[in-house]
Design a protein around this motif. Structure first.
Motif, PDB file in Angstrom:
ATOM      1  N   GLU A 384       0.845  -1.192   0.000  1.00  0.00           N
ATOM      2  CA  GLU A 384       0.000   0.000   0.000  1.00  0.00           C
ATOM      3  C   GLU A 384       0.882   1.245   0.000  1.00  0.00           C
ATOM      4  OE1 GLU A 384      -3.634   2.124   2.538  1.00  0.00           O
ATOM      5  OE2 GLU A 384      -2.615   0.335   3.328  1.00  0.00           O
ATOM      6  N   LEU A 385       0.554   2.179  -0.864  1.00  0.00           N
ATOM      7  CA  LEU A 385       1.298   3.432  -1.008  1.00  0.00           C
ATOM      8  C   LEU A 385       0.518   4.555  -0.347  1.00  0.00           C
ATOM      9  CD1 LEU A 385       3.708   4.936  -2.413  1.00  0.00           C
ATOM     10  CD2 LEU A 385       2.186   5.242  -4.386  1.00  0.00           C
ATOM     11  N   VAL A 386       1.170   5.268   0.593  1.00  0.00           N
ATOM     12  CA  VAL A 386       0.499   6.316   1.363  1.00  0.00           C
ATOM     13  C   VAL A 386       1.369   7.573   1.379  1.00  0.00           C
ATOM     14  CG1 VAL A 386      -0.531   6.943   3.577  1.00  0.00           C
ATOM     15  CG2 VAL A 386      -0.567   4.565   2.828  1.00  0.00           C
ATOM     16  N   SER A 387       0.740   8.730   1.210  1.00  0.00           N
ATOM     17  CA  SER A 387       1.451  10.005   1.266  1.00  0.00           C
ATOM     18  C   SER A 387       1.613  10.462   2.710  1.00  0.00           C
ATOM     19  CB  SER A 387       0.684  11.067   0.480  1.00  0.00           C
ATOM     20  OG  SER A 387       1.233  12.350   0.703  1.00  0.00           O
ATOM     21  N   LEU A 388       2.742  11.087   3.004  1.00  0.00           N
ATOM     22  CA  LEU A 388       2.959  11.660   4.333  1.00  0.00           C
ATOM     23  C   LEU A 388       1.883  12.679   4.670  1.00  0.00           C
ATOM     24  CD1 LEU A 388       4.686  12.169   6.887  1.00  0.00           C
ATOM     25  CD2 LEU A 388       6.058  13.762   5.522  1.00  0.00           C
ATOM     26  N   SER A 389       1.351  13.368   3.675  1.00  0.00           N
ATOM     27  CA  SER A 389       0.325  14.391   3.911  1.00  0.00           C
ATOM     28  C   SER A 389      -0.906  13.824   4.596  1.00  0.00           C
ATOM     29  CB  SER A 389      -0.081  15.043   2.586  1.00  0.00           C
ATOM     30  OG  SER A 389       1.011  15.714   1.998  1.00  0.00           O
ATOM     31  N   GLU A 390      -1.190  12.534   4.366  1.00  0.00           N
ATOM     32  CA  GLU A 390      -2.372  11.924   4.967  1.00  0.00           C
ATOM     33  C   GLU A 390      -2.268  11.821   6.487  1.00  0.00           C
ATOM     34  OE1 GLU A 390      -3.852   8.396   3.142  1.00  0.00           O
ATOM     35  OE2 GLU A 390      -3.206   8.994   1.126  1.00  0.00           O
ATOM     36  N   PHE A 391      -1.046  11.907   7.029  1.00  0.00           N
ATOM     37  CA  PHE A 391      -0.849  11.834   8.473  1.00  0.00           C
ATOM     38  C   PHE A 391      -0.871  13.213   9.127  1.00  0.00           C
ATOM     39  CE2 PHE A 391       1.116   8.112   6.603  1.00  0.00           C
ATOM     40  CZ  PHE A 391       0.621   7.080   7.395  1.00  0.00           C
ATOM     41  N   SER A 392      -0.951  14.279   8.310  1.00  0.00           N
ATOM     42  CA  SER A 392      -1.016  15.662   8.796  1.00  0.00           C
ATOM     43  C   SER A 392       0.034  15.950   9.867  1.00  0.00           C
ATOM     44  CB  SER A 392      -2.420  15.960   9.347  1.00  0.00           C
ATOM     45  OG  SER A 392      -3.398  15.762   8.364  1.00  0.00           O
ATOM     46  N   PRO A 393       1.316  15.746   9.579  1.00  0.00           N
ATOM     47  CA  PRO A 393       2.346  16.026  10.587  1.00  0.00           C
ATOM     48  C   PRO A 393       2.465  17.528  10.857  1.00  0.00           C
ATOM     49  CG  PRO A 393       3.355  15.558   8.474  1.00  0.00           C
ATOM     50  CD  PRO A 393       1.891  15.289   8.301  1.00  0.00           C
ATOM     51  N   ARG A 394       2.888  17.863  12.054  1.00  0.00           N
ATOM     52  CA  ARG A 394       3.087  19.270  12.395  1.00  0.00           C
ATOM     53  C   ARG A 394       4.250  19.838  11.599  1.00  0.00           C
ATOM     54  NH1 ARG A 394       3.223  16.568  17.064  1.00  0.00           N
ATOM     55  NH2 ARG A 394       5.439  17.112  17.304  1.00  0.00           N
ATOM     56  N   LYS A 395       4.288  21.146  11.452  1.00  0.00           N
ATOM     57  CA  LYS A 395       5.341  21.791  10.670  1.00  0.00           C
ATOM     58  C   LYS A 395       6.727  21.506  11.238  1.00  0.00           C
ATOM     59  CE  LYS A 395       3.018  24.014   7.446  1.00  0.00           C
ATOM     60  NZ  LYS A 395       3.267  23.792   5.999  1.00  0.00           N
ATOM     61  N   ASN A 396       6.840  21.440  12.561  1.00  0.00           N
ATOM     62  CA  ASN A 396       8.145  21.236  13.181  1.00  0.00           C
ATOM     63  C   ASN A 396       8.357  19.802  13.659  1.00  0.00           C
ATOM     64  OD1 ASN A 396       6.239  21.317  15.163  1.00  0.00           O
ATOM     65  ND2 ASN A 396       7.429  22.567  16.597  1.00  0.00           N
ATOM     66  N   GLU A 397       7.560  18.884  13.172  1.00  0.00           N
ATOM     67  CA  GLU A 397       7.651  17.502  13.620  1.00  0.00           C
ATOM     68  C   GLU A 397       8.937  16.844  13.123  1.00  0.00           C
ATOM     69  OE1 GLU A 397       4.997  13.456  13.049  1.00  0.00           O
ATOM     70  OE2 GLU A 397       3.987  15.343  13.489  1.00  0.00           O
ATOM     71  N   ALA A 398       9.577  16.047  13.983  1.00  0.00           N
ATOM     72  CA  ALA A 398      10.785  15.307  13.611  1.00  0.00           C
ATOM     73  C   ALA A 398      10.364  14.103  12.771  1.00  0.00           C
ATOM     74  CB  ALA A 398      11.541  14.873  14.856  1.00  0.00           C
ATOM     75  N   LEU A 399      10.423  14.247  11.469  1.00  0.00           N
ATOM     76  CA  LEU A 399       9.872  13.226  10.574  1.00  0.00           C
ATOM     77  C   LEU A 399      10.684  11.932  10.606  1.00  0.00           C
ATOM     78  CD1 LEU A 399       8.958  15.448   7.496  1.00  0.00           C
ATOM     79  CD2 LEU A 399       7.462  14.673   9.337  1.00  0.00           C
ATOM     80  N   GLU A 400      11.995  12.051  10.671  1.00  0.00           N
ATOM     81  CA  GLU A 400      12.809  10.839  10.693  1.00  0.00           C
ATOM     82  C   GLU A 400      12.488  10.004  11.927  1.00  0.00           C
ATOM     83  OE1 GLU A 400      17.478   9.407  10.356  1.00  0.00           O
ATOM     84  OE2 GLU A 400      17.031  11.466  10.968  1.00  0.00           O
ATOM     85  N   ARG A 401      12.420  10.647  13.079  1.00  0.00           N
ATOM     86  CA  ARG A 401      12.118   9.929  14.324  1.00  0.00           C
ATOM     87  C   ARG A 401      10.721   9.315  14.249  1.00  0.00           C
ATOM     88  NH1 ARG A 401       9.858  11.308  19.387  1.00  0.00           N
ATOM     89  NH2 ARG A 401      10.729  10.090  21.107  1.00  0.00           N
ATOM     90  N   GLY A 402       9.748  10.076  13.727  1.00  0.00           N
ATOM     91  CA  GLY A 402       8.394   9.560  13.603  1.00  0.00           C
ATOM     92  C   GLY A 402       8.306   8.374  12.678  1.00  0.00           C
ATOM     93  N   TYR A 403       9.059   8.424  11.585  1.00  0.00           N
ATOM     94  CA  TYR A 403       9.055   7.312  10.635  1.00  0.00           C
ATOM     95  C   TYR A 403       9.658   6.059  11.262  1.00  0.00           C
ATOM     96  CZ  TYR A 403      10.554   4.462   6.664  1.00  0.00           C
ATOM     97  OH  TYR A 403      10.780   3.422   5.805  1.00  0.00           O
ATOM     98  N   LEU A 404      10.801   6.205  11.937  1.00  0.00           N
ATOM     99  CA  LEU A 404      11.463   5.055  12.540  1.00  0.00           C
ATOM    100  C   LEU A 404      10.656   4.466  13.694  1.00  0.00           C
ATOM    101  CD1 LEU A 404      15.169   6.299  12.492  1.00  0.00           C
ATOM    102  CD2 LEU A 404      14.081   4.645  10.961  1.00  0.00           C
ATOM    103  N   MET A 405       9.795   5.277  14.296  1.00  0.00           N
ATOM    104  CA  MET A 405       8.915   4.772  15.351  1.00  0.00           C
ATOM    105  C   MET A 405       7.672   4.092  14.783  1.00  0.00           C
ATOM    106  SD  MET A 405       9.082   7.931  18.091  1.00  0.00           S
ATOM    107  CE  MET A 405       7.771   7.205  19.089  1.00  0.00           C
ATOM    108  N   GLY A 406       7.510   4.130  13.464  1.00  0.00           N
ATOM    109  CA  GLY A 406       6.373   3.477  12.839  1.00  0.00           C
ATOM    110  C   GLY A 406       5.131   4.330  12.747  1.00  0.00           C
ATOM    111  N   ARG A 407       5.274   5.635  12.957  1.00  0.00           N
ATOM    112  CA  ARG A 407       4.109   6.515  12.953  1.00  0.00           C
ATOM    113  C   ARG A 407       3.464   6.611  11.577  1.00  0.00           C
ATOM    114  NH1 ARG A 407       5.802  11.797  15.606  1.00  0.00           N
ATOM    115  NH2 ARG A 407       6.002  10.335  17.349  1.00  0.00           N
ATOM    116  N   TYR A 408       4.248   6.489  10.527  1.00  0.00           N
ATOM    117  CA  TYR A 408       3.716   6.647   9.171  1.00  0.00           C
ATOM    118  C   TYR A 408       3.700   5.325   8.399  1.00  0.00           C
ATOM    119  CZ  TYR A 408       5.776  11.057  10.698  1.00  0.00           C
ATOM    120  OH  TYR A 408       6.170  12.136  11.455  1.00  0.00           O
ATOM    121  N   GLY A 409       4.098   4.239   9.013  1.00  0.00           N
ATOM    122  CA  GLY A 409       4.189   2.972   8.302  1.00  0.00           C
ATOM    123  C   GLY A 409       5.468   2.905   7.486  1.00  0.00           C
TER     124      GLY A 409
END
Length: 422
Positions: A384-409
């Motif tokens: 399944e292909l999902v855009s990061l936009s669908e998770f509505s991350p905050r402007k200052n959110e640490a995306l790498e940390r969130g990704y490695l924690m499984g927040r975005y799949g």
């Protein structure tokens, strides 16, 4: 410019997946990362997109799907022979999908006109095919084709927008050939731009189409191309001031076929060999090195330099699978930024690539949220292909940390027993 790609029932991509390069309403980095099209349906198109996913998640299958679609367009009329089957691979882990067609569709913009072209197929034949052309907001249906199983033949419907010898093209189109491809072979001027976008406007590098040094070497043999490539490497902070191509004759062997006598002869003769000499200049001195003296990353960047410069000049779409395996993360960042510089990327060229390099997610001003995608494989082995936009991350959110924690799949499912002795 690629606007959207859709695929269904191809390898692990069982359900329809959609990769969109239509820019969201977000105003972030709009002047550099977005091309304004002037079209109402897609007013802004992204200059780049990055796709993340675990090993075997399906991200490479997405690239292969686009590559396979391009191959059918390019080859079905001239390479595929009557009665020959396609090597298409549907999802095979359930009986229903294994027997259903595989479907592809692309939407792209060329010369200010939006085209929407797609087809579905089995290993035996083309099942359906369609082309919509948006010269205004309302589409013109140039043609639609579908296979009538009961009648045992293809049925065509044409709109007024497609001009030319349609009856001749229909008669010539085999079950295992695309109407688009056959019509272009029979000199359809109207359909030629669509065909050429696939064959010339879409450049793909992956394990099946590897990067070749030939194009860059040809550029190095021309004064202007040599300067451009050296400037390209200098911009990546590589201390190469000049590259010389030295051609010499070396002993070799060539195979000669005598068609009259029906014999093959191997002859010894001189062949041309091209060697590259790299001039390095630093504050402490200078030296000349051979190609093998350079790092693996420098060699890959050199071989990529020619195609990238040509793509930027012509406004093409470049798709690379696992870009980080050949380039250091800082070089990847500079390459992406090159596509984001409007003064260099004047033709609207695009870069789409897959990677495991999570550090790019937090690189300052490298990507907008709508440029980042994730591929994740479910427990039934469908991707399944999902855009990061669908998770509505905050402007200052640490995306790498969130990704490695499984927040975005898009990360692997690790068995807690991994590594245990059994």
């Amino acid at each position: 410019m690629l606007v959207e790609f859709r695929v269904a029932n191809f390898r692990s991509l069982r359900d329809e997946q959609r990769l969109s390069l239509v820019a969201s309403r977000d105003k972030t980095l709009q002047d550099t990362h977005v091309v304004r099209t002037g079209l109402q349906a897609a007013p802004g198109v992204l200059r780049s997109a990055v796709i993340y996913g675990a090993n075997a998640s399906g991200k490479s299958n997405l690239v292969k799907a686009l590559q396979y679609m391009r191959g059918v367009v390019a080859e079905s009329a001239i390479v595929i022979q009557p009665g020959q089957t396609f090597a298409v691979q549907p999802f095979r882990l359930d009986a229903r999908s294994a027997s259903e067609p595989t479907a592809f569709e692309v939407t792209f913009i060329l010369g200010g006109v939006r085209y929407q072209y797609g087809f579905s197929m089995t290993s035996q034949r083309i099942v359906s095919e369609h082309l919509l052309v948006y010269k205004a907001f309302k589409p013109q249906r140039w043609y639609e084709r579908h296979y009538d199983a009961q009648a045992g033949k293809d049925v065509y419907e044409f709109g007024a927008g497609l001009k030319g010898s349609k009856s001749l093209w229909v008669k010539a189109t085999r079950p295992n050939a695309l109407f688009l491809s056959m019509a272009v072979q029979l000199n359809s001027d109207a359909l030629r731009p669509v065909f050429d976008w696939f064959v010339q406007g879409l450049v793909i590098f992956n394990e099946q189409e590897k990067l070749s040094p030939d194009f860059s070497i040809q550029m190095l043999q021309q004064a202007d191309g040599r300067r451009q490539i050296c400037d390209f490497l200098s911009a990546a902070d590589i201390s190469i001031s000049d590259i010389e191509v030295v051609t010499r004759k070396v002993p070799g062997q060539a195979v000669h076929l005598d068609l009259v006598a029906g014999k093959t002869e191997v002859r010894s003769e001189e062949i041309e060999e091209r060697q590259l000499r790299f001039s390095h200049v630093t504050g402490q001195g200078q030296a000349v090195f051979d190609l093998l003296d350079e790092s693996h990353g420098t060699r890959n960047l050199l071989f990529l330099a020619g195609p990238v410069l040509d793509i930027l000049r012509k406004g093409l779409t470049l798709v690379i699978d696992e870009l980080d395996t050949s380039l250091h993360t800082l070089l990847v960042r500079e390459l992406v930024r090159l596509f984001h510089r409007p003064e260099i990327n004047i033709g609207g060229a695009q870069l789409i690539f897959t990677t495991h390099d999570t550090s790019l997610l937090d690189a300052p001003d490298l990507f907008r949220r709508d440029q980042v995608w994730f591929v994740e494989k479910d427990h039934d082995q469908t991707s399944e292909l999902v855009s990061l936009s669908e998770f509505s991350p905050r402007k200052n959110e640490a995306l790498e940390r969130g990704y490695l924690m499984g927040r975005y799949g898009g990360i692997p499912f690790l068995d807690s027993r991994l590594g245990e002795q059994r």
